[in-house]
Design an enzyme around this catalytic site. Structure first.
Site, PDB file in Angstrom:
ATOM      1  N   TYR A 102      29.879 -12.615  10.458  1.00  0.00           N
ATOM      2  CA  TYR A 102      29.234 -11.737   9.481  1.00  0.00           C
ATOM      3  C   TYR A 102      28.181 -12.547   8.709  1.00  0.00           C
ATOM      4  CZ  TYR A 102      29.230  -7.916   5.919  1.00  0.00           C
ATOM      5  OH  TYR A 102      28.910  -6.883   5.081  1.00  0.00           O
ATOM      6  N   CYS A 103      26.955 -12.063   8.708  1.00  0.00           N
ATOM      7  CA  CYS A 103      25.855 -12.654   7.927  1.00  0.00           C
ATOM      8  C   CYS A 103      25.672 -14.128   8.306  1.00  0.00           C
ATOM      9  CB  CYS A 103      26.141 -12.462   6.438  1.00  0.00           C
ATOM     10  SG  CYS A 103      24.767 -12.931   5.342  1.00  0.00           S
ATOM     11  N   VAL A 104      25.749 -15.049   7.328  1.00  0.00           N
ATOM     12  CA  VAL A 104      25.487 -16.464   7.611  1.00  0.00           C
ATOM     13  C   VAL A 104      26.502 -17.038   8.593  1.00  0.00           C
ATOM     14  CG1 VAL A 104      24.288 -16.922   5.454  1.00  0.00           C
ATOM     15  CG2 VAL A 104      26.774 -17.130   5.525  1.00  0.00           C
TER      16      VAL A 104
END
Length: 593
Positions: A327-329
């Site tokens: 998720y994301c980074v």
């Protein structure tokens, strides 16, 4: 007869240019003041003491003023139009009904009836909107700036303009005036109590934080912590089906947030829903960074983090491979991990990889890019000082600035001026539960990924001495992006589909960075777009995609299930090779700043 000469035109332009230069000076000072307030508790100044301008904003505004000076006639023309519109607005006000080009603009800051029905407030509203439009257009119209400087100037100009809204001040907000009269000032006293409490806490509260407790009414999906090291705890969740798919799922949440955004409540929990689909679910709960993690780098997050978590999930289940979600980074890091595992002949340990609102190509990274240049990196390093970690309240302030009207000024008005009670809201509680991050790792992430965009360059970065080449990754991948995502813009996230050489499915979800992900089927909200093709250009995907109502979660599960192996008896956490350490959600997630 036109008696205008070049000399007289330049002379007429001088006052306008001086006004613009004065305005850029004020914007710079105002933005600096806002940043100093929002990061006061994080900025201890290191060995050199507090830095009065950690992001060199004044230098940015000096470049804007210099560029504007190259074409003063353009400013004269814009100001002439602004003056014309302003005069027309005043004349219409004197005639009884203020009218201007912005009269019909819908802005939720001015949704109260008095902003439209009371001529004085209507005039104030339209004057502000007209002036803000002029200021933003004047900044956008400055030639001679590189794209980064222009984006940075526009972003911070908007912050300044938003701060000056008449809705943000007690004496110019009719709703605050009305509340003050009706309560005989009790709203202001209550608001002062809120302000003092927030100053003491070092952050602006957005919700009733006493209404929630991690492990009690948020992050409550049953499970056990089955492994931990200095970087993370690994949670294995209790099955709710008699049989489960052979291949387990390992979720890597962002290391800049707490994992329970995916486990807010039973109704909203992606983790609980995945368990109900017959998956053995593991989630990594990152440690809230302190000085003991000051040595952490990308190598650490890949080796001691993602690869080790995968190995432990395999050990716990006896499976031959795992599904992964980044998720994301954490998705960015997962891409590097997959390339590393491919180079080390370990790729078969990952059956599939799913990316939630993640980026690997930062050439057009969105609004966060304005915080990533040499000056910003130097400023962040000074905020970290010698502690070895960056205070999570700084990052929380940064993300809030991306939607300042919703996540800053809205609460200034409601909490401090109207004195309203805080409402319980699980998402805002999670948003306020900030996480410290290792300073050197955060610096290298911003520098190597955001600023220099090295992850998409074959061999641009290395992990444990191994050059990373994303084109070697053949792992089947599912890429999700949010249509209105302001943190990881959908066109940027889409580039993952072109970076890998294995099969890829892309889904464009309605809403943004959070609501676009956390959208359970039972809610019946939003929509998503899918296609059987992933053409090179995002625009071509959009043109050929078909819209599907509701959550994209079932589409993901329909994609995942055929790749999940046979059904096996459900696995109980702690009864396999890894023994239970403590109940979910574990200790790490409960550590607060």
């Amino acid at each position: 007869m036109d008696k205008t000469t070049p000399e007289s035109s330049e002379t007429a332009a001088l006052p306008v240019l001086e006004q613009f230069q004065r305005w850029t000076h004020l914007v710079g000072r105002g933005q600096q003041t806002m940043l100093e307030f929002m990061t006061r508790n994080a900025d201890k100044g290191g060995a050199e003491g507090p830095n009065p301008d950690p992001f060199n904003l004044m230098e940015t505004w000096q470049r804007v003023a210099t560029a504007a000076a190259a074409d003063p006639a353009k400013l004269v023309a814009m100001q002439t139009q602004f003056v014309t519109d302003s005069i027309a607005l005043w004349q219409s006000f004197l005639a009884g009904k203020p009218e201007s080009p912005v009269a019909e603009v819908r802005d939720k800051r001015f949704k109260g009836e008095a902003w439209h029905d009371v001529p004085a407030f209507d005039l104030m509203r339209q004057s502000y909107l007209l002036a803000s439009q002029y200021v933003l257009e004047a900044t956008a119209g400055v030639d001679g700036l590189n794209p980064h400087d222009k984006a940075k100037a526009l972003f911070h100009t908007k912050q300044f303009v938003d701060a000056l809204s008449p809705s943000n001040y007690a004496l110019t907000n009719p709703e605050v005036l009305k509340a003050t009269i009706e309560s005989r000032g009790e709203n202001l006293l209550k608001g002062l109590d809120h302000l003092l409490d927030d100053l003491k806490a070092g952050r602006m509260r957005m919700t009733d934080e006493t209404a929630f407790e991690v492990g009690v009414n948020v992050a409550i999906t049953p499970g056990k912590v089955v492994f931990e090291n200095r970087l993370f705890q690994l949670i294995q969740y209790t099955p709710t089906t008699g049989e489960v798919y052979e291949i387990p799922l390992v979720i890597f949440p962002p290391w800049i947030n707490k994992f329970y955004i995916l486990d807010l409540t039973a109704e909203k929990s992606f983790i609980r829903w995945s368990v109900e689909q017959g998956l053995t679910v593991f989630v990594v709960s990152w440690k809230n960074a302190d000085a003991s993690l000051s040595d952490v780098t990308l190598d650490t997050f890949v080796g001691e983090g993602q690869i080790l978590a995968i190995a432990k999930a395999l050990e716990a289940t006896g499976a031959r491979s795992v599904h992964t979600i980044g998720y994301c980074v954490a998705g960015t890091t997962l891409a590097a991990t997959l390339a590393y595992m491919t180079a080390k002949n370990m790729a078969d340990r990952v059956a599939t990889a799913t990316f939630f609102t993640a980026q690997i190509d930062f050439s057009d990274a969105g609004d966060l890019g304005v915080f990533v240049d040499d000056a910003a990196l130097e400023g962040i390093a000074k905020l970290s000082g010698e502690k070895g970690y960056l205070d999570g309240r700084y990052m929380a302030s940064t993300f809030n600035m991306l939607r300042s009207n919703d996540l800053i000024w809205n609460y200034v008005v409601n909490n401090y001026m109207l004195g309203k009670d805080y409402l319980p809201f699980d998402l805002l509680y999670w948003n306020s539960d900030a996480t410290n991050v290792p300073a050197d790792w955060h610096q290298s992430y911003l520098r190597d990924m955001y600023r220099d965009n090295l992850l998409v360059v074959p061999g641009g970065i290395s992990v444990a001495g191994v050059p990373i080449d994303l084109s070697t990754v053949k792992t089947p991948s599912y890429v999700q992006a949010g249509k209105e995502d302001h943190i990881a813009p959908a066109p940027s996230a889409y580039r993952i589909t072109q970076a890998f050489t294995g099969p890829v499915r892309f889904v464009l979800a309605g809403s943004g960075h959070i609501a676009g992900v956390v959208n359970p089927p039972s809610a019946g909200k939003y929509q998503h777009w899918v296609s059987d093709d992933t053409p090179p250009a995002f625009e071509d995907f959009v043109a050929g995609a078909r819209e599907v109502k509701g959550s994209w979660w079932p589409d993901w599960m329909a994609w995942l299930a055929p790749q999940s192996g046979a059904k096996v008896p459900a696995r109980v956490p702690g009864e396999g090779a890894l023994k239970a350490i403590e109940d979910a959600p574990g200790r790490y997630v409960k550590e607060r700043i």
